[in-house]
Design an enzyme around this catalytic site. Sequence first.
Site, PDB file in Angstrom:
ATOM      1  N   GLU A  87     -14.721  -2.808   5.127  1.00 34.65           N
ATOM      2  CA  GLU A  87     -14.248  -3.962   5.881  1.00 34.65           C
ATOM      3  C   GLU A  87     -13.609  -3.532   7.200  1.00 34.65           C
ATOM      4  O   GLU A  87     -12.454  -3.808   7.486  1.00 34.65           O
ATOM      5  CB  GLU A  87     -13.236  -4.759   5.031  1.00 34.65           C
ATOM      6  CG  GLU A  87     -12.836  -6.118   5.593  1.00 34.65           C
ATOM      7  CD  GLU A  87     -14.004  -7.052   5.807  1.00 34.65           C
ATOM      8  OE1 GLU A  87     -14.947  -6.998   5.006  1.00 34.65           O
ATOM      9  OE2 GLU A  87     -13.975  -7.816   6.772  1.00 34.65           O
TER      10      GLU A  87
ATOM     11  N   SER B 167      -4.377   7.078  12.573  1.00 40.97           N
ATOM     12  CA  SER B 167      -3.966   7.020  13.978  1.00 40.97           C
ATOM     13  C   SER B 167      -5.195   7.138  14.875  1.00 40.97           C
ATOM     14  O   SER B 167      -6.252   7.621  14.456  1.00 40.97           O
ATOM     15  CB  SER B 167      -2.997   8.150  14.292  1.00 40.97           C
ATOM     16  OG  SER B 167      -3.706   9.384  14.370  1.00 40.97           O
ATOM     17  N   ASN B 168      -5.043   6.703  16.120  1.00 48.23           N
ATOM     18  CA  ASN B 168      -6.197   6.746  17.018  1.00 48.23           C
ATOM     19  C   ASN B 168      -6.690   8.174  17.243  1.00 48.23           C
ATOM     20  O   ASN B 168      -7.872   8.392  17.499  1.00 48.23           O
ATOM     21  CB  ASN B 168      -5.843   6.044  18.333  1.00 48.23           C
ATOM     22  CG  ASN B 168      -5.813   4.527  18.151  1.00 48.23           C
ATOM     23  OD1 ASN B 168      -5.876   4.036  17.010  1.00 48.23           O
ATOM     24  ND2 ASN B 168      -5.736   3.793  19.234  1.00 48.23           N
ATOM     25  N   GLU B 169      -5.809   9.142  17.093  1.00 45.34           N
ATOM     26  CA  GLU B 169      -6.245  10.541  17.211  1.00 45.34           C
ATOM     27  C   GLU B 169      -7.120  10.920  16.010  1.00 45.34           C
ATOM     28  O   GLU B 169      -8.101  11.652  16.153  1.00 45.34           O
ATOM     29  CB  GLU B 169      -5.019  11.464  17.295  1.00 45.34           C
ATOM     30  CG  GLU B 169      -4.279  11.397  18.621  1.00 45.34           C
ATOM     31  CD  GLU B 169      -3.549  10.071  18.838  1.00 45.34           C
ATOM     32  OE1 GLU B 169      -3.161   9.421  17.847  1.00 45.34           O
ATOM     33  OE2 GLU B 169      -3.370   9.688  20.012  1.00 45.34           O
TER      34      GLU B 169
ATOM     35  N   GLN C 117       0.818  -1.210   0.000  1.00 48.49           N
ATOM     36  CA  GLN C 117       0.000   0.000   0.000  1.00 48.49           C
ATOM     37  C   GLN C 117       0.852   1.260   0.000  1.00 48.49           C
ATOM     38  O   GLN C 117       1.622   1.476   0.942  1.00 48.49           O
ATOM     39  CB  GLN C 117      -0.901  -0.020   1.256  1.00 48.49           C
ATOM     40  CG  GLN C 117      -1.811   1.181   1.379  1.00 48.49           C
ATOM     41  CD  GLN C 117      -2.531   1.206   2.718  1.00 48.49           C
ATOM     42  OE1 GLN C 117      -2.036   0.670   3.710  1.00 48.49           O
ATOM     43  NE2 GLN C 117      -3.688   1.831   2.767  1.00 48.49           N
ATOM     44  N   GLY C 118       0.722   2.085  -1.032  1.00 47.27           N
ATOM     45  CA  GLY C 118       1.501   3.313  -1.108  1.00 47.27           C
ATOM     46  C   GLY C 118       0.654   4.546  -0.808  1.00 47.27           C
ATOM     47  O   GLY C 118       0.254   5.263  -1.725  1.00 47.27           O
TER      48      GLY C 118
ATOM     49  N   SER D 144       1.019   6.628   2.712  1.00 42.77           N
ATOM     50  CA  SER D 144       1.774   7.607   3.506  1.00 42.77           C
ATOM     51  C   SER D 144       3.023   8.086   2.774  1.00 42.77           C
ATOM     52  O   SER D 144       3.623   7.348   1.994  1.00 42.77           O
ATOM     53  CB  SER D 144       2.207   6.990   4.837  1.00 42.77           C
ATOM     54  OG  SER D 144       1.101   6.732   5.639  1.00 42.77           O
TER      55      SER D 144
END
Lengths: 402, 383
Positions: free
Chosen positions: A244, A387-389, A126-127, A129
């Site tokens: 998903e 991220s969780n944030e 997966q590209g 970030s």
Amino acid sequence: MELVLNPEESAFQKEVRDFLRTSIPPEIKRKVDLGLKLVKDDYVVWQKILHERGWIAPSWPKEYGGPGWSPVQRYLYEEELAAASSPRLITFGLKMLGPVLVEFGTDEQKARYLPRILSSEDWWCQGFSEPGSGSDLASLSTRAVRDGDHYVVNGQKTWTTLAQYADWIFCLVRTSTEGKKQAGISFLLIDMKTPGVTVRPIKTLDGGQEINDVFLEDVRVPVDNLVGKENDGWTVAKFLLGHERFGIAGVARSKKQMERVREIASKEMKRGRPLIEDARFREEMAQVEIDLTALEMTELHLLSEQAAGRKPGPESSILKLKGTQVQQAITELLLEAVGNRAAVFDPAILDDDWPGPGNDGPAIPEHAATVASHYFNWRKASIYGGSNEIQRNIIAKAILGL
Amino acid sequence: MNFTFTEEQLLIRDMAERFFRDEYDLDTRRKHQAMPGGFCPETWAQFAEMGWLALGIPEDLGGVGGGSVETAILMEAMGGGLAVEPFLSTVVLGGGLMIRGGSPEQQGDLLPKLAAGELLLAFGYAEPQSRYDLNDVATTAKADGGGYVLDGAKCVVLHAGTVDKIAVTARTSGDVRDRAGITVFLIDADAPGVTVRDYPTVDGLRAGDVTLSGVKVGVEAVLGEVGNGLELTEAVIDRAAALIAVEAAGVMAATTQCTVDYLKERKQFGRPLGDFQALQHRMTEMYMETELTRWLGYMAVVRQDGDDRSAAARAAAQAKAKAGQAGRLIGQEAVQLHGGMGVTDEMFVSHLFKRLTMIDHVFGDAAHHVERLADMDIGDAAA
């Protein structure tokens, strides 16, 4: 509300359990049970076994090679996979690109890529970030400039998991700098063998090498490899990230890991008694089980809603966020359980085949060998996949209306 | 396997939520609290008319049937509305004891009255020394002719001052913390020797301390088996703990909602407080903990209707522990995010906070249930 399996569900569970437990190669099972490094072959061998049985892509529509299971059956399958010590199925093709192609791909793209994902002939990575675009993904700057029948791609992707094994990478690239930053993004499939693609491993804090930088230098990509419309890649990316969500909580694997906590706590001693008899440690385990069960029930509810025909909403952000918190809490329990020997580092555990303790390496019990590296490695979970944030931002905006 | 509501259950939920939204605001609650007994008899009659008191009672006994999930749905709505009516003591505890332990005669005599709203019940299972241990029973029941004589003290008995009958645990044999030898009796609240000292609770309900001195009862007052009352008590209290965990989720949802609403309105530094990410993220935690508590709670409720008692006990302990932990977090955060207004009696949030806090102190707090789970865990490990 019914939490007991009906006869068909029980029969399904038994069928799946019997197959998985008898089919998993013992050397792969051992690696998974001990948290050892898995190499490409381990994944591929196992995925091909599942493919032959027709069970490799539970979430795909039947016409594209899915088994046609209900959400409950998929849930039971996940449970049994974890219980059988299955390696994680590599998600990039199966859970990310596959559904994207089903939704957005042309007939040619579907025919070309989907069968090779099912058969594990193609390994995808997966590209998304980039060094300058983490949580602010839409700010990405890898450029794709049209040149005849090709795009010429220049830029850098990073944190690319298992790119060293990958045949292909799906990328978000910038095809326009006009308008909003989300508006100029396209979704492109790139053959890793194309000249100009370079993979450089990033060594992580646990000593492992599973993530990479991927450099793209004047990489020529046929325009046929565009998925969806040009400049509409953000729609595709949002679909991919939102699709998903089930399984994202990792409930089945966390349950399996709690068994491991129990096993280790039965072997480790404290004041002459097994650690598992220690009241304080038992309370810590009970606490994690409360959180894990609450998560499981929240997932089961969302899954039942889906089975009843209601679309999954942003509630699934809870699953990612709380799921990774539980996973990390379990890595802490494991670390605590092995006590002072958590510090012992046998560099050989990073090798493809660790023979076990006691050869030339330090004397460390087999069950303790990877516990610390697993703890460190798993800090990634609350960072990746949004991220969780970022998940909190989604909940604040989409659910609380803030 | 299916873990969501049926259409019928959704109707019950909608009706209950509408009732508390439209007919039960904070001022109404204050009025009800000021009435004798601390609740409104007309509202109670409305509960009966709507069939709420008949849930879980078989149809041939004046009930409407249904399982514990339907009761939980109602209690979730009652949580959001901060209802002060004696539903928990009468329907969940009293009704629960009758349905699980009552003889056909007792059931036939009392359940139709309960369903019709004509009978209020309470359950005294705690004593000053017992904390949350249900087996810690010092109250004695001595055989006396054809019946028993009861002596002892029960504390914090919800709604004891207003009910018609009080169920109590008493020791027919054994030592104070023995598991065997406990019997449940159903006594008239106005029987000679029964004294109730009635008081308000911190969270706006009523409770009482019950003293029993030489209370004479016949054998017909025994609920369930003589000497085996702990099993009955544990089953009823576990079910109540699971149900009140769902009620707590209702309180939490209301707490989160009123906090979100307030922070969208309240402006500081020239913009709504809700624009600040530091505060948004705290509200997302409140929201998530509410969801987790709710679904864990419903799971525990479902388990109470199953045959596996140890699974039911474990699930109840998990749900009640979670309700206590999440309740504390959500209540404290809500008050903090409301700022100065959060500590006033005027605001809904302070009442929600008090209810959340006190839910943790009924049927065992979070620490009690985590400890209980840890003890179960060692049982499993040895097995």
